[in-house]
Design an enzyme around this catalytic site. Structure first.
Site, PDB file in Angstrom:
ATOM      1  CG  ASP A  38      -0.321  -0.070   2.534  1.00 11.15           C
ATOM      2  OD1 ASP A  38       0.710  -0.753   2.666  1.00 11.15           O
ATOM      3  OD2 ASP A  38      -0.842   0.544   3.479  1.00 11.15           O
ATOM      4  CD  GLU A  61       8.654  -7.760  -0.214  1.00  9.01           C
ATOM      5  OE1 GLU A  61       7.566  -7.143  -0.138  1.00  9.01           O
ATOM      6  OE2 GLU A  61       8.819  -8.921   0.212  1.00  9.01           O
ATOM      7  CG  HIS A 124       0.121  -0.899   8.081  1.00 13.39           C
ATOM      8  ND1 HIS A 124      -0.582   0.239   7.749  1.00 13.39           N
ATOM      9  CD2 HIS A 124       0.503  -1.460   6.909  1.00 13.39           C
ATOM     10  CE1 HIS A 124      -0.619   0.361   6.428  1.00 13.39           C
ATOM     11  NE2 HIS A 124       0.033  -0.657   5.888  1.00 13.39           N
ATOM     12  CG  HIS A 125       3.904  -2.678   6.639  1.00 20.25           C
ATOM     13  ND1 HIS A 125       3.492  -3.904   7.097  1.00 20.25           N
ATOM     14  CD2 HIS A 125       3.405  -2.561   5.377  1.00 20.25           C
ATOM     15  CE1 HIS A 125       2.760  -4.500   6.158  1.00 20.25           C
ATOM     16  NE2 HIS A 125       2.688  -3.711   5.108  1.00 20.25           N
ATOM     17  N   GLY A 416      27.933 -14.907  -0.781  1.00 24.90           N
ATOM     18  CA  GLY A 416      27.637 -16.332  -0.623  1.00 24.90           C
ATOM     19  C   GLY A 416      26.251 -16.652  -0.140  1.00 24.90           C
ATOM     20  CG  ASP A 443      19.383 -30.836  -3.814  1.00 30.85           C
ATOM     21  OD1 ASP A 443      20.458 -30.302  -3.479  1.00 30.85           O
ATOM     22  OD2 ASP A 443      19.103 -32.026  -3.541  1.00 30.85           O
ATOM     23  CG  ASN A 470      23.678 -33.248  -4.206  1.00 30.41           C
ATOM     24  OD1 ASN A 470      22.878 -32.450  -3.707  1.00 30.41           O
ATOM     25  ND2 ASN A 470      24.912 -32.906  -4.526  1.00 30.41           N
ATOM     26  N   GLY A 472      20.424 -32.613  -0.629  1.00 31.92           N
ATOM     27  CA  GLY A 472      20.740 -31.665   0.433  1.00 31.92           C
ATOM     28  C   GLY A 472      21.973 -30.846   0.179  1.00 31.92           C
ATOM     29  CD  GLU A 476      26.927 -25.497   4.260  1.00 35.97           C
ATOM     30  OE1 GLU A 476      28.002 -25.579   4.882  1.00 35.97           O
ATOM     31  OE2 GLU A 476      26.458 -24.419   3.878  1.00 35.97           O
TER      32      GLU A 476
END
Length: 577
Positions: A38, A61, A124-125, A416, A443, A470, A472, A476
């Site tokens: 708005d 966003e 608001h916001h 990153g 993925d 694969n 995941g 990591e």
């Protein structure tokens, strides 16, 4: 729209919103990414009425900010429109990435009415605490300039922010209160001119003379390039200088593709002990190294193993360090052009040996698909002029491949942020739809921003999306948690998503489980969106990626960290690229 005549600087009456849109257009921005709210609908209606820019509505966003970043990398400047607070903070991560990667993005936040700010009315916001500066302050660390637009400062601040983003190659943030967009003010009739501040003449000539003398006297000069060479448009000058001096050129991994890999002076990527063959010696033994925009972090320095020579000349966009002397107020392009004109032509130097082509591994069509076979196939798939995207994860393997001439590499190497590349793909597709765009993603990264595929399909873009499934976060697993559930993700039918998100879209989707499946998929014509889901073992990773993750764990967790426990790390195995 009345133009005032007979003055040295003609002016005209315009609404603040129309003036802002006009200035964006004059700066070369043809599209605006964002999400309606708005507080920004007044500006959106003006955009719709004027047709000045094309609105590209996104699913959130965060992806708007990624899209504006990708757009700016090909267009020179990008912009997004969000709403106060909730929208601005959602976009903050992407704008921070643009700051880390030196990308000029203009973040416009439609904010609470100026009337409410003047009267202290709760809205608001907001935080409902009567303080309306929270988000200006939140953006201060990740933008080069910020302002709240008012009828009194609109002309000065709109121009200042746009010019600052373009000149500094960094994002800016402006708040446009929702009740002022339709107010008329007096604005310049002349168009906005994107121009750099001229160099100080004496400092420029002194810098040129000093730099030319140092390079000309060197026995083994070399040039090291970071991304600022591309951002500030000095790549042609650096190549011409390398040709004149017969000096080798190397890049850090964030600047992959900035220098054409087929150029005779190009060496490859410098990353300390992680450098490509021959690069480390040429850079670290140089008796006059010119480093352009060099910003070392662990990801770009081979985990801090890079050692630049003493006396390295550090050149930035507006300043150059040569020994004890610092030259301010000098434009890098002007400096380099002056050195090219001044330095004597070098006929020959000892030429670097030409590396033998990497050995190719023969793969059987029926063989289970592996990382090694996958990246070999990707190398064969790339062609001159591609825009190639990489996201965090095993897709960093692209850094070990050779890009064909004319390719543009887009990634978030310093920042990153996973999922960046999907939003960036939308933005860059919008900026250059005539080029072929190839997204390389895993993925885990894809699941963060997968919804933006719907916008790509909605606008009938035709990228090639090559996704590794694969199970995941494999990169990591190299740090910690080889088989732990926190590195697993829910399995999706990725190849089916285009039809789910846009049932009428013209798409070619493939699932590759074998080397033959992948070859068949990559042979498909790219006359429509191509989506290839390649299924691989969760613990199969290229050796370079696993090695980097293992070293990263040592840096992150220290000698007492859990990475030393047995079977908690994915370690280097047989997979190679």
């Amino acid at each position: 729209m009345e133009i005032t005549q007979n003055t040295a600087n003609p002016t005209q009456r315009m609404t603040i919103g129309d003036f802002l849109l006009r200035r964006l257009e004059e700066a070369g921005i043809r599209h605006l990414f964002g999400v309606p709210g708005d507080y920004n609908l007044t500006l959106l209606q003006q955009l719709h009425d004027s047709g000045a820019l094309e609105w590209i509505g996104t699913t959130g966003e965060l992806t708007s900010s990624y899209a504006a970043d990708g757009y700016a990398r090909l267009n020179g400047l990008g912009a997004l429109l969000v709403t106060n607070g909730v929208g601005a903070l959602s976009a903050l991560n992407g704008v921070a990435g643009a700051y880390a990667e030196h990308v000029p993005v203009i973040c416009i936040s439609g904010s609470i009415p100026l009337r409410s700010i003047d009267r202290g009315l709760g809205m608001h916001h907001t935080m409902a605490d009567g303080n309306f500066d929270h988000f200006l302050r939140a953006y201060a660390p990740v933008t080069v300039a910020q302002a709240r637009i008012t009828p009194r400062n609109a002309v000065v601040e709109i121009d200042r922010l746009i010019l600052t983003a373009w000149r500094e190659k960094l994002p800016v943030y402006m708040e446009l209160p929702s009740d002022i967009a339709y107010l008329e003010i007096e604005v310049p009739a002349a168009p906005l001119v994107l121009a750099h501040v001229p160099s100080d003449p004496e400092r420029l000539q002194s810098c040129i003379a000093a730099l030319a003398q140092q390079l000309s006297a060197a026995r083994s000069p070399a040039i090291l390039v970071d991304t600022d060479a591309d951002r500030f448009g000095v790549v042609p000058e650096l190549v011409a200088l390398a040709d004149k001096l017969q000096a080798p050129l190397a890049v850090i991994n964030a600047a992959k593709g900035v220098i054409d890999a087929s150029h005779p002076q190009y060496l490859g990527i410098y990353a300390g002990k992680g450098s490509e063959p021959g690069v480390c010696e040429a850079i670290e033994s140089s008796d006059c190294l010119l480093a352009v925009g060099y910003r070392p972090i662990e990801v770009t320095t081979g985990d801090f193993s890079a050692t630049l020579p003493a006396g390295t000349i550090h050149a930035r966009a507006h300043a150059v360090d040569i020994g004890e002397d610092n030259y301010q107020a000098v434009a890098l392009k002007e400096v380099l052009r002056g050195v090219i004109d001044t330095a004597p032509q070098v006929a020959t130097r000892v030429q670097r040996p030409v590396d033998a082509p990497a050995a190719r591994t023969h793969v059987e069509a029926a063989a289970k698909l592996t990382q090694a076979a996958y990246w070999q196939a990707v190398q064969d798939y790339l062609r001159p002029g591609d825009v190639v995207y990489v996201d965090n994860g095993t897709s960093f393997s692209i850094l070990g491949l050779q890009l064909p001439p004319g390719c543009t590499f887009i990634g978030s190497i310093n920042w990153g942020s996973i999922g960046y590349s999907v939003g960036a793909l939308l933005g860059a597709l919008t900026a250059a739809p005539e080029r072929r765009h190839v997204l390389l993603i895993g993925d885990g990264s894809f699941q963060v921003t997968a919804q933006e595929l719907s916008t790509i399909l909605h606008h009938d873009h035709k990228p090639a999306i090559l996704l590794i499934n694969n199970g995941g976060y494999t990169i990591e697993r190299g740090y910690l948690g080889k088989t732990e559930p926190y590195n697993d993700i829910a399995n999706w039918a990725y190849a089916d998503l285009p039809k789910v998100l846009h049932p009428s879209a013209s798409v070619q989707s493939f699932v590759a489980r074998t080397c033959g499946d992948l070859q068949h998929a990559l042979a498909a014509p790219n006359d429509k969106l191509l989506f290839v889901e390649s299924i691989m073992d969760p613990c199969d990773a290229p050796a370079a990626i696993t090695r980097s993750s293992n070293l990263g764990a040592e840096l992150d967790y220290g000698p007492r960290g859990p990475q030393h426990r047995e079977h908690l790390q994915l370690r280097t195995g047989a997979a190679q690229i």
